[in-house]
Design an enzyme around this catalytic site. Structure first.
Site: not given
Ligand code: DX5
Ligand code: ZN
Length: 216
Positions: A7, A32, A34, A36, A65, A67, A136, A141-142, A144, A172-173, A194
């Site tokens: 990501s 990937h 993201d 938002m 992706h 969002m 998910m 949204g974030f 880490g 993902d996540g 990510g």
């Molecule tokens: C969250 C994103 C993810 C995020 C994953 O909303 O959709 O793609 O970047 O990051 P990690 O792998 O750090 O959870």
């Molecule tokens: Zn994502």
């Protein structure tokens, strides 16, 4: 073979081209992206221009992706920008079927994402229009955040629902090599990661560990 999709949310925005090159050389399969909108999720990130800039510097699969509330408003822009996969959240539109048809109309692969609390049965009637389902494993949204354990049960339910259809299953996540191993055992075919990859002291090693999962 398991596909690894780092990501770019965790990339260095001021050195994006450098990070993309490093991920290519480290053997990543997809990138990937993201997107938002500050409405569907509390954070704001990139738009179609980001995707077209990436398209100019890489041949890796661009996995977008979205969002975004009412993603149907932006499908054409992201498709024309050079996305390969366009994934929308089923919670973000009352017109999921129409939105998937729009992605197909532009010649791109379709994906539907499900938030952690969304039942897999909500995509039952669009399965034949799908190239990918994204589960998910954090609340979007974030980067880490901590992986949500109920994802494993959900994966098993999703696999039963998909049956023999050729649909990628992306998670993902909060994914790392240990969690990834369990996810692949439950049927995941694409792993997004990510912070695990991009904050690793040796991102290539992190990618290799994820890629080797299928051989375990
Ligand atoms: C969250 C994103 C993810 C995020 C994953 O909303 O959709 O793609 O970047 O990051 P990690 O792998 O750090 O959870
Ligand atoms: Zn994502």
């Amino acid at each position: 073979m398991i596909k690894i999709a780092p990501s770019l949310l965790a990339a260095d925005i001021l050195n994006l081209a450098r990070d993309v090159k490093m991920l290519e050389e480290s053997g990543a399969h997809w990138l990937h992206i993201d997107v938002m909108d500050g409405m569907f999720v509390p954070n704001i990130t990139f738009g179609p221009q980001y995707v077209s800039a990436l398209r100019k510097i890489t041949n890796l699969v661009l996995d977008v992706h979205l969002m975004v509330e009412k993603p149907e408003r932006y499908i054409e822009d992201f498709c024309k920008a050079g996305a390969d996969y366009v994934t929308v959240h089923c919670e973000a539109t009352p017109h999921l079927d129409r939105t998937l048809q729009l992605i197909k109309f532009h010649g791109k692969k379709t994906g539907v994402a499900l938030n952690p609390a969304t039942d897999v049965r909500s995509i039952k009637y669009v399965l034949d229009k799908l190239d990918m389902v994204l589960l998910m494993s954090v609340n979007p949204g974030f980067g880490g955040q901590q992986f949500i354990e109920s994802t494993y049960d959900k994966l098993n339910e999703l696999k039963d629902l998909i049956g023999e259809r050729k649909i990628e299953i992306q998670v993902d996540g909060g994914v790392n090599d240990e969690i990834g191993t369990k996810l692949v055992a439950c049927g995941a075919t694409v792993l997004v990661a990510g912070s695990y990859i991009l904050n690793h002291t040796n991102p290539k090693k992190a990618i290799d560990l994820l890629k080797n999962i299928s051989k375990n």
